[in-house]
Design a protein around this motif. Structure first.
Motif, short mmCIF file in Angstrom:
data_model
loop_
_atom_site.label_atom_id
_atom_site.label_comp_id
_atom_site.label_asym_id
_atom_site.label_seq_id
_atom_site.Cartn_x
_atom_site.Cartn_y
_atom_site.Cartn_z
N SER A 1 0.82 -1.21 0.00
CA SER A 1 0.00 0.00 0.00
C SER A 1 0.86 1.27 0.00
O SER A 1 0.41 2.32 -0.45
CB SER A 1 -0.94 0.01 1.21
N TYR A 2 2.08 1.17 0.49
CA TYR A 2 2.98 2.32 0.53
C TYR A 2 3.29 2.82 -0.89
O TYR A 2 3.43 4.02 -1.12
CB TYR A 2 4.27 1.95 1.27
N HIS B 1 8.05 9.45 -1.62
CA HIS B 1 7.82 8.95 -0.26
C HIS B 1 6.38 9.31 0.09
O HIS B 1 5.71 10.00 -0.66
CB HIS B 1 8.79 9.61 0.73
N THR B 2 5.93 8.81 1.20
CA THR B 2 4.62 9.17 1.72
C THR B 2 4.66 9.02 3.23
O THR B 2 5.73 8.73 3.79
CB THR B 2 3.49 8.34 1.06
N GLY C 1 1.77 2.58 5.34
CA GLY C 1 2.27 1.21 5.26
C GLY C 1 3.75 1.03 5.49
O GLY C 1 4.31 0.02 5.07
N ALA C 2 4.40 1.94 6.19
CA ALA C 2 5.83 1.79 6.48
C ALA C 2 6.01 1.02 7.79
O ALA C 2 5.27 1.23 8.75
CB ALA C 2 6.51 3.15 6.58
N MET D 1 10.08 6.81 9.53
CA MET D 1 9.19 6.56 10.66
C MET D 1 8.99 7.79 11.54
O MET D 1 8.11 7.80 12.39
CB MET D 1 9.71 5.40 11.50
N ASN D 2 9.82 8.82 11.31
CA ASN D 2 9.72 10.03 12.11
C ASN D 2 10.40 11.18 11.36
O ASN D 2 10.96 10.97 10.28
CB ASN D 2 10.35 9.83 13.50
#
Length: 145
Positions: free
Chosen positions: A40-41, A66-67, A72-73, A105-106
């Motif tokens: 989904s990413y 990127h998203t 989905g990561a 992730m951040n």
């Protein structure tokens, strides 16, 4: 940026992609293969490029699809796809030949990846990276940054 490592799992060189979506799909599949994201990413990255092209094509020659991690990561990761034939991303005037897909992730992960892409531009290695035919060449070029 020696801590960003490219290997057989996250690198594809001199790819012929019929569209920017296909190029992002290849980079996304490399992230999936590394266990960084779910399928989904990839859709999230393509949607992000369509909606926010200016944030993705950061300079002539390079795009950083990127998203959000919510799309989905699982962990931070990066993939490198170089294109044999440059592509326009979602109507951009700039032609892209280096596609660095990433998951973050951040905010710290995000800026780390963006900083790496900016280093490639600042050190003027995009053309050399596009011409690289082997992983060893990629590693030596990235070591210059």
């Amino acid at each position: 940026m020696a801590e960003i490592l490219f290997n057989e799992t996250n690198t594809r060189l001199r790819i012929e992609a019929e569209s920017w979506e296909a190029a992002v799909g290849i980079g996304g599949e490399l992230l999936v293969a590394q266990g960084c994201v779910e399928e989904s990413y990839i859709d999230g990255m393509i949607q992000n490029v369509s909606q926010h092209r200016v944030d993705v094509v950061i300079a002539e020659g390079i795009a950083i699809p990127h998203t959000r991690y919510e799309d989905g990561a699982f962990r931070a990761g990066i993939s490198l796809v170089t294109l044999k034939t440059p592509l326009s991303f979602s109507g951009s005037k700039e032609m892209v030949k280096v596609v660095l897909c990433f998951s973050a992730m951040n905010v710290q992960d995000y800026w780390h990846m963006v900083s790496f892409a900016l280093d490639l531009i600042e050190y003027g290695v995009l053309d050399r990276l596009t011409e690289a035919k082997t992983l060893e060449e990629v590693k030596s070029i990235v070591a210059l940054c």
